[in-house]
Enzyme design. Sequence first.
Site: not given
Length: 577
Positions: A155, A158-160, A263
Site C-alpha cells: 500500500l 501507492l501512498e508515498s 484508489y
Amino acid sequence: MRSVIFTFFIISTAMLITGCSLLQFTARPSPLQTGNNPNSKQTALSRKASPSPESTKTEVKVATTKSQNQPKALSSNLEEELYWERLSNEELIEKVEKGSDMGISINSQVEAFLNYYSGPGKKVFIRYWQRGEKYIPLVKKILREEGLPEDLAYLPILESGYWATALSPSRALGYWQFIKSTARLYGLRITPWVDERMDIEKSTRAAARYLKDLYNRFGSWELAIAAYNAGPGKVERAMNRMGSRNFWVMARSRHLKKETREYVPRFMAILLLVHNPDLYKLTTADPPPPLVYEKVKVKGMVNLKRLARLAGIRYRTLKKLNPALKKWVTPPGPPYLLKVPKGYGQKVASILSNSRYAGSLYPVPDAHGNKWIRHRLTRGESLYVLARFYGVPLSTLVAVNGITNPRLIRAGKTILIPATPRKIWLARKTRNRRPKKLIKTAQGEKVYRVQEGDSLWKVARSFSVSIQDIKRKNGLKGTKIKPGDLLIIPRPTQTARKKSRFAGKRAPTHPKRRGVITYRVKKGDNLWKIARSFSVEVRDLKRWNGLKKNLLHPGKTLVIYASSKERRKNRADRDRS
C-alpha cells in the site's frame, strides 16, 4: 384504404409480441436463478485476507432502506453487471491470485490501471517498487504480528512510493501518509525534534492498527482501503446514499471522490503486478538488501554529526536510518532508541558512556531540563543578538537548530532555545507586546531596537558610545542599519562620555516634563516648519500624533509637547493674532 392500414397495424403488433416472448427465453439468467450470488462470489476471494478466523464466516450484504428505492434498483443492476464481469475473468483470477493472501478483484476499472502501470506508468511504478523492496520484508513481518494480510505491505507504493519525506497537499507525511491528528491518535509522536510518521517501524505499527479498526468497522478490505484514503465518514455517507456495501458498486457512482474511486482499483492492479511480474512482462533489477539495523538507547541530546564521526559512520547513513529526527541532535526528554548500522551498536554505546566525549557530544547541558523556548525571528534580528539576549552560546543555537551559516537565516524562522527560569521570564515579558526601544539581555546588557530615522551616529551619540564600539560589538562591517534591527550597546568609555557632554545638540526633553500644546495647521505649514518653531524633532511630532507620512492638511490639529518657554511664545502669538 382504411382496412389495409388496420390490417398492417394488427400484423405489426403480433410480430412485436412474438419477438418479446422469444427474448424472454434467450435472456441470460440472473445470479439468483443460477444459484450464484455476486456478493458471495466476491467474499470468497477476500476470505483469505481476514485478520481473524471468525471473518471467514462473514459475507458482504447489500444494505437496503425503505426510502432508497431508486439507489437500491441502481445498485442491484450494477451488482448483476459486476457479477457477469467477474464470471468472465474467473480463470484469470484463479491464475494470478495464487501468491496473494488478500483476495484480488479484476474488472474493467482494475484492467485500466493494469494497462497503465504496465505501459505508460511502468517506469515510475518499477522505481517505487524497487525502492520499497528494502522495507517490504520488515513491513510484512509487522503486519504478520498484527494479524493482517501481508499484501498491505504494498500500500505505501501507492501512498508515498516508499519515500519517508513524502508530503501531500493535505499535509499528510511519511510512508503511510498520516495527517497529524490521526498520527497522534495512534500513538505517533510529533514534536519540533522528532516526527515518527517518517519512522518506518513505528508508522507501520500505527497504520496496521488503523487498518484493522477500519476492517472491523466495514467488514470488507475494499471498503477499509477506501476509508484509509478518504476517511471512514465519507465512505459511510456514500454507503447510505447508495444503499450498498459493495465498493465496486459505489465506485461507479459519484458519491465518492474520483481519487477514492480510483484508489482501490490502483491497489488491486499493483497486487496483480507484484505477484505476477512475468505474466505482465515486468523486468526488474535485483532487489536491494533488506533494511537491518541495531538500536542504541540514547539519553539526552546528542550531536549526531559528532557521534557519526567518532563511530566511523557516515552521517548521511545515520540520518537515513533515522529519518524521523528533524534536527542534528536526538530529542530531549525520555531515552531515545537510535538506529545504527548493524555491527556498530556496541561501539556507539561505548562512545556514549565515555565521559571523555561528553563535552563535544552534548551541546546542551542537562541543567536545562526539558523546557525550551520557540523564538520566531523578526526583521532585523540576528542569531548573534539572540544568543546574547538569552545568554546562550552561539554554537549551541547553531548545533540545536541545524544551522550551517548563521548569517543566512531570515525573518520568520523559528529558533529553539534551551530554557532556564530567567530566559522563560524574558520570553514571556517580550511576547505579544509592542516592541520596545530598549531591552535588557540575560547578562544585563542593553539592546536597542532601531527606529525609523535612526542612524548609527545618532544611536552612538544618544548612548554616549563611539560608532566603532557599536560596530565591533555587533559585528557590523558598514554603518547601514534598518528599522527593527537590534543593536547591543556597549558600556560607554570615559572618552565617549566627555564627547557627549560637550555635544552641541541638546538632548530632547522627556514628554512627561513638557506641557501640551494643541496647534492648528495653517496654509503653507509643514512638519519641518512646525517642529522648528517649537524646538522639537520631526519624528517626535509624528510619533505624538500617530502620523505615518509627512503630509499635512490645513485645519488639522496637532498635539505638541513643548517647554514652558515655547508655551509662552505660542500664547503671545495667539494674543497678537
